[in-house]
Design an enzyme around this catalytic site. Structure first.
Site, PDB file in Angstrom:
ATOM      1  N   LYS A  25       0.842  -1.215   0.000  1.00  0.00           N
ATOM      2  CA  LYS A  25       0.000   0.000   0.000  1.00  0.00           C
ATOM      3  C   LYS A  25       0.872   1.258   0.000  1.00  0.00           C
ATOM      4  O   LYS A  25       0.593   2.216  -0.718  1.00  0.00           O
ATOM      5  CB  LYS A  25      -0.903  -0.055   1.232  1.00  0.00           C
ATOM      6  CG  LYS A  25      -1.684   1.196   1.520  1.00  0.00           C
ATOM      7  CD  LYS A  25      -2.838   0.909   2.461  1.00  0.00           C
ATOM      8  CE  LYS A  25      -2.471   0.070   3.677  1.00  0.00           C
ATOM      9  NZ  LYS A  25      -1.723   0.776   4.717  1.00  0.00           N
ATOM     10  N   GLY A  26       1.945   1.220   0.808  1.00  0.00           N
ATOM     11  CA  GLY A  26       2.843   2.384   0.894  1.00  0.00           C
ATOM     12  C   GLY A  26       3.532   2.658  -0.430  1.00  0.00           C
ATOM     13  O   GLY A  26       3.663   3.808  -0.859  1.00  0.00           O
ATOM     14  N   ASP A  84       8.123   3.573   6.073  1.00  0.00           N
ATOM     15  CA  ASP A  84       7.360   4.049   4.911  1.00  0.00           C
ATOM     16  C   ASP A  84       7.766   5.461   4.489  1.00  0.00           C
ATOM     17  O   ASP A  84       7.697   5.807   3.315  1.00  0.00           O
ATOM     18  CB  ASP A  84       5.864   4.041   5.225  1.00  0.00           C
ATOM     19  CG  ASP A  84       5.264   2.671   4.971  1.00  0.00           C
ATOM     20  OD1 ASP A  84       5.482   2.149   3.858  1.00  0.00           O
ATOM     21  OD2 ASP A  84       4.626   2.126   5.872  1.00  0.00           O
ATOM     22  N   ASP A 138      -9.912  -2.784  10.952  1.00  0.00           N
ATOM     23  CA  ASP A 138      -9.136  -2.920  12.187  1.00  0.00           C
ATOM     24  C   ASP A 138      -9.760  -1.999  13.221  1.00  0.00           C
ATOM     25  O   ASP A 138     -10.003  -0.821  12.941  1.00  0.00           O
ATOM     26  CB  ASP A 138      -7.681  -2.450  12.001  1.00  0.00           C
ATOM     27  CG  ASP A 138      -6.891  -3.325  11.046  1.00  0.00           C
ATOM     28  OD1 ASP A 138      -7.394  -4.411  10.711  1.00  0.00           O
ATOM     29  OD2 ASP A 138      -5.781  -2.921  10.639  1.00  0.00           O
ATOM     30  N   LYS A 151      -9.881 -14.943  -6.520  1.00  0.00           N
ATOM     31  CA  LYS A 151     -11.071 -14.808  -5.680  1.00  0.00           C
ATOM     32  C   LYS A 151     -11.221 -13.349  -5.225  1.00  0.00           C
ATOM     33  O   LYS A 151     -10.348 -12.809  -4.549  1.00  0.00           O
ATOM     34  CB  LYS A 151     -10.941 -15.718  -4.454  1.00  0.00           C
ATOM     35  CG  LYS A 151     -11.165 -17.185  -4.789  1.00  0.00           C
ATOM     36  CD  LYS A 151     -12.606 -17.384  -5.197  1.00  0.00           C
ATOM     37  CE  LYS A 151     -12.979 -18.845  -5.361  1.00  0.00           C
ATOM     38  NZ  LYS A 151     -14.321 -18.971  -5.986  1.00  0.00           N
ATOM     39  N   PRO A 174     -12.744 -11.624  -0.695  1.00  0.00           N
ATOM     40  CA  PRO A 174     -12.154 -10.851   0.402  1.00  0.00           C
ATOM     41  C   PRO A 174     -12.086  -9.347   0.076  1.00  0.00           C
ATOM     42  O   PRO A 174     -12.351  -8.518   0.939  1.00  0.00           O
ATOM     43  CB  PRO A 174     -10.748 -11.439   0.549  1.00  0.00           C
ATOM     44  CG  PRO A 174     -10.798 -12.775  -0.095  1.00  0.00           C
ATOM     45  CD  PRO A 174     -11.863 -12.706  -1.157  1.00  0.00           C
ATOM     46  N   ASP A 204       2.550  -8.376  -8.909  1.00  0.00           N
ATOM     47  CA  ASP A 204       3.814  -8.215  -8.185  1.00  0.00           C
ATOM     48  C   ASP A 204       4.859  -7.676  -9.148  1.00  0.00           C
ATOM     49  O   ASP A 204       4.904  -8.076 -10.310  1.00  0.00           O
ATOM     50  CB  ASP A 204       4.322  -9.572  -7.665  1.00  0.00           C
ATOM     51  CG  ASP A 204       3.332 -10.215  -6.717  1.00  0.00           C
ATOM     52  OD1 ASP A 204       2.532  -9.469  -6.133  1.00  0.00           O
ATOM     53  OD2 ASP A 204       3.357 -11.449  -6.576  1.00  0.00           O
ATOM     54  N   CYS A 218      27.434   5.274  11.292  1.00  0.00           N
ATOM     55  CA  CYS A 218      27.093   5.534  12.690  1.00  0.00           C
ATOM     56  C   CYS A 218      27.815   4.560  13.627  1.00  0.00           C
ATOM     57  O   CYS A 218      28.990   4.733  13.878  1.00  0.00           O
ATOM     58  CB  CYS A 218      25.580   5.538  12.883  1.00  0.00           C
ATOM     59  SG  CYS A 218      25.143   6.504  14.340  1.00  0.00           S
ATOM     60  N   HIS A 277      23.941   8.982   9.090  1.00  0.00           N
ATOM     61  CA  HIS A 277      23.240   7.937   8.331  1.00  0.00           C
ATOM     62  C   HIS A 277      23.016   8.431   6.899  1.00  0.00           C
ATOM     63  O   HIS A 277      21.895   8.832   6.552  1.00  0.00           O
ATOM     64  CB  HIS A 277      21.898   7.614   8.992  1.00  0.00           C
ATOM     65  CG  HIS A 277      22.018   6.843  10.258  1.00  0.00           C
ATOM     66  ND1 HIS A 277      22.216   5.484  10.287  1.00  0.00           N
ATOM     67  CD2 HIS A 277      22.004   7.244  11.543  1.00  0.00           C
ATOM     68  CE1 HIS A 277      22.299   5.072  11.544  1.00  0.00           C
ATOM     69  NE2 HIS A 277      22.175   6.124  12.324  1.00  0.00           N
ATOM     70  N   GLU A 294      22.596   6.878   4.318  1.00  0.00           N
ATOM     71  CA  GLU A 294      21.646   6.050   3.557  1.00  0.00           C
ATOM     72  C   GLU A 294      20.284   6.727   3.407  1.00  0.00           C
ATOM     73  O   GLU A 294      19.579   6.486   2.429  1.00  0.00           O
ATOM     74  CB  GLU A 294      21.493   4.664   4.209  1.00  0.00           C
ATOM     75  CG  GLU A 294      20.863   4.620   5.608  1.00  0.00           C
ATOM     76  CD  GLU A 294      21.866   4.761   6.755  1.00  0.00           C
ATOM     77  OE1 GLU A 294      22.964   5.313   6.522  1.00  0.00           O
ATOM     78  OE2 GLU A 294      21.548   4.338   7.884  1.00  0.00           O
TER      79      GLU A 294
HETATM   80  N1  GLN Z   1      24.583   3.122  19.468  1.00  0.00           N
HETATM   81  C1  GLN Z   1      25.377   4.155  18.916  1.00  0.00           C
HETATM   82  C2  GLN Z   1      25.075   5.508  19.512  1.00  0.00           C
HETATM   83  O1  GLN Z   1      24.069   5.687  20.124  1.00  0.00           O
HETATM   84  C3  GLN Z   1      25.230   4.192  17.397  1.00  0.00           C
HETATM   85  C4  GLN Z   1      23.860   4.604  16.959  1.00  0.00           C
HETATM   86  C5  GLN Z   1      23.559   4.258  15.529  1.00  0.00           C
HETATM   87  O2  GLN Z   1      24.246   3.473  14.906  1.00  0.00           O
HETATM   88  N2  GLN Z   1      22.504   4.843  14.992  1.00  0.00           N
HETATM   89  O3  GLN Z   1      25.846   6.427  19.370  1.00  0.00           O
END
Ligand code: GLN
Length: 530
Positions: free
Chosen positions: A20-21, A74, A151, A191, A194, A247, A382, A507, A509
């Site tokens: 759905k997301g 999400d 729900d 079907k 549902p 899919d 991190c 982070h 990513e």
């Molecule tokens: N646990 C570590 C901290 O709090 C690293 C945190 C993480 O990887 N997001 O600094």
């Protein structure tokens, strides 16, 4: 009430987990490709105020927004599909709503009135739609309702979106219901019962959707012609408003599949804004399907290898980098608790992602040590920076080097708790969260990869590098290549005389996009290429 913004509400039926997301985000991507300004939000029925304290094994990745909210994964999909940065208000859990209302009640803001589910909870839900649309100045604001219709715990959200249609005008709201249509192998047929039932549940709330998305098994799609007409007949929707969605091989095919599946007809009845320019998605799918011969094996040294959704943004960032570089990515999950040098030797490059708690940490330190010793590409995220620093400090003579998070004596706490964080270890929303700038040192790998000395990345941590140990860390093979602008916090470290060894306290990513690989991930894949 007059509105310039149009609203799309996406509900789910039959079972959760059918995408759905992704469908909501794909509709957003299509509208954006029409040149519209699109924003998104999620309403989640659970009672946690945010996702920060949820166990990732149960809930998957905790996605961090630029303004420092710890949210549901999400929102990561929304950012990757829309290329817009979400905020903490892009998600409202029941917990957050109730907390808000109860705080207001205690502050005496209701002037003696009884505080009730309707109109107060539902009213606040609707206010979040208006506030988000205003904040993002959106042409279209899309709201995904978590869970499935029927729900018990999501009812206030469904009631709120129904009321909202009356409030801003039904013509300004498009209701999309995403439901699962199972294939019955014994009788060799789809079907729809549902799905019919879930549409009936939705009608009980007074909502007849404008679009029904039927999620189904791709291999059997040829046997599906009756599905759209049946759902149309039984559920009071027009046949061209039923979109069959098989899919997909990759989630990034979904925007294109949705166009092929007929999403444009109901969308264009709702908002007419020319054809979408889907070039970006076509190009992306082409690079995904390119199927290059050369393979790059990246070992992810992780704790939750039984729920890889915990690292969703990391794996998406790796994929994006591999598509960009034009290699086939093989992600090898290495269990941090059992990792040995043989595991590291068997891959071309290593990622140590973020994490909390002592379990598996020695395996991650071992990985960093192995990469320093064997000049193997390493990307630390991190906790992955902290394990690299611990490994280097141990190599540099601090034999018992560790983080205070795990076990560190005062003369070996090369990673220590940040000022103001003590005592907050198990509380929610108290870490160093969200966007923070870093200054990179000129001439470093970090600067080379980013192409600038000023970077901003998202953070989620409580511990930091203890610069008292810089000499030992350098002796062990790592140098600091970026800090907070005031120099107090270490933001980047990298190998001295290594091919590719880099780690960040942030982070990165979360800022990677499928069609715009993040430089650190791209760097890792290029370095890991034979
Ligand atoms: N646990 C570590 C901290 O709090 C690293 C945190 C993480 O990887 N997001 O600094």
């Amino acid at each position: 009430m007059k509105t310039n913004t149009k609203y799309i509400f996406v509900t789910g039926g039959v079972i959760s987990g059918v995408g759905k997301g992704i469908m909501a985000a794909s509709i957003g991507a299509i509208l954006k490709a029409k040149g519209l300004k699109v924003s998104m939000q999620k309403c989640d029925p659970y009672f946690n105020v945010d996702a920060g304290l949820l166990n990732p094994r149960e809930h998957g990745e905790c996605f961090v927004t630029q303004d420092g909210a710890e949210t549901d994964l999400d929102l990561g999909h929304y950012e990757r599909f829309l290329d817009e940065e979400m905020t903490g208000n892009s998600i409202w859990t029941s917990g957050k709503l109730y907390k808000h209302l109860i705080d207001d009640e205690r502050a005496g803001k209701f002037g003696g009135k009884t505080v009730q589910l309707v109109p107060h909870v539902t009213g606040l839900v609707q206010q979040t739609f208006l506030d988000n649309a205003a904040h993002f100045k959106s042409d279209v604001h899309i709201v995904e309702i978590g869970g499935t219709v029927g729900d018990m715990e999501g009812q206030h959200f469904i009631e709120a979106i129904r009321e909202f249609g009356t409030r801003v005008g039904r013509e300004n709201c498009l209701y999309v219901h995403v439901c699962y249509v199972p294939w019955l192998s014994t009788s060799q047929e789809f079907k729809t019962k549902p799905a019919q039932n879930s549409l009936r549940d939705l009608r009980e709330f007074g909502i007849i959707p404008d679009m029904v998305v039927a999620r189904m098994d791709v291999d059997k799609l040829v046997k599906a012609p009756h599905v759209a007409s049946k759902l149309a007949t039984f559920c009071a929707v027009s046949e061209d408003a039923v979109v069959l969605m098989p899919d997909a091989k990759s989630v990034y095919e979904v925007p294109l599949n949705a166009v092929k599946g007929g999403v444009l007809a109901p969308l264009e009845r709702f908002i007419d804004h020319g054809d979408p320019d889907m070039t970006q998605w076509e190009k992306l799918v082409k690079s995904i399907e390119a199927n290059p011969k050369e393979e790059v094996k990246i070992g992810l040294v992780a704790k939750y290898i039984d729920n890889t959704d915990t690292y969703l943004s990391v794996t998406e960032a790796l994929k994006a980098a591999a598509w960009k570089v034009g290699v086939k990515l093989k992600t090898v999950w290495i269990d941090a608790e059992k990792a040995t040098e043989d595991d590291f030797a068997a891959v071309d490059g290593i990622v140590v992602p973020g994490g909390f708690g002592v379990r598996g940490v020695e395996g991650k330190i071992l990985a960093a040590n192995y990469c320093l010793e064997h000049d193997k590409p390493y990307l630390g995220l991190c906790l992955g920076l902290q394990t690299a620093v611990i490994a280097a400090a141990r190599r540099g003579g601090v034999k018992k080097a560790n983080s205070e998070e795990f076990d560190a004596s005062k003369d070996a706490n090369v990673v220590y708790i940040m000022e103001g964080q003590k005592g907050k270890e198990s509380t929610g929303g108290t870490m160093r969260l969200g966007n923070y700038p870093a200054k990179l040192v000129k001439g470093t790998l970090a600067e080379k990869l980013y192409g600038t000395t000023d970077v901003v990345e998202r953070h989620r941590h409580r511990y930091e590098v203890n610069q008292r140990f810089v000499k030992e860390i350098e002796k062990g093979g790592l140098k600091i290549s970026g800090t907070s602008p005031d120099g107090k916090l270490v933001e980047f470290v990298e190998g001295i005389d290594t091919k590719f060894f880099i780690a960040t306290q942030a982070h990165p990513e979360f800022r990677s996009r499928p069609y715009r690989a993040h430089p650190l991930f791209e760097g890792l894949i290029r370095a890991s290429k034979k």
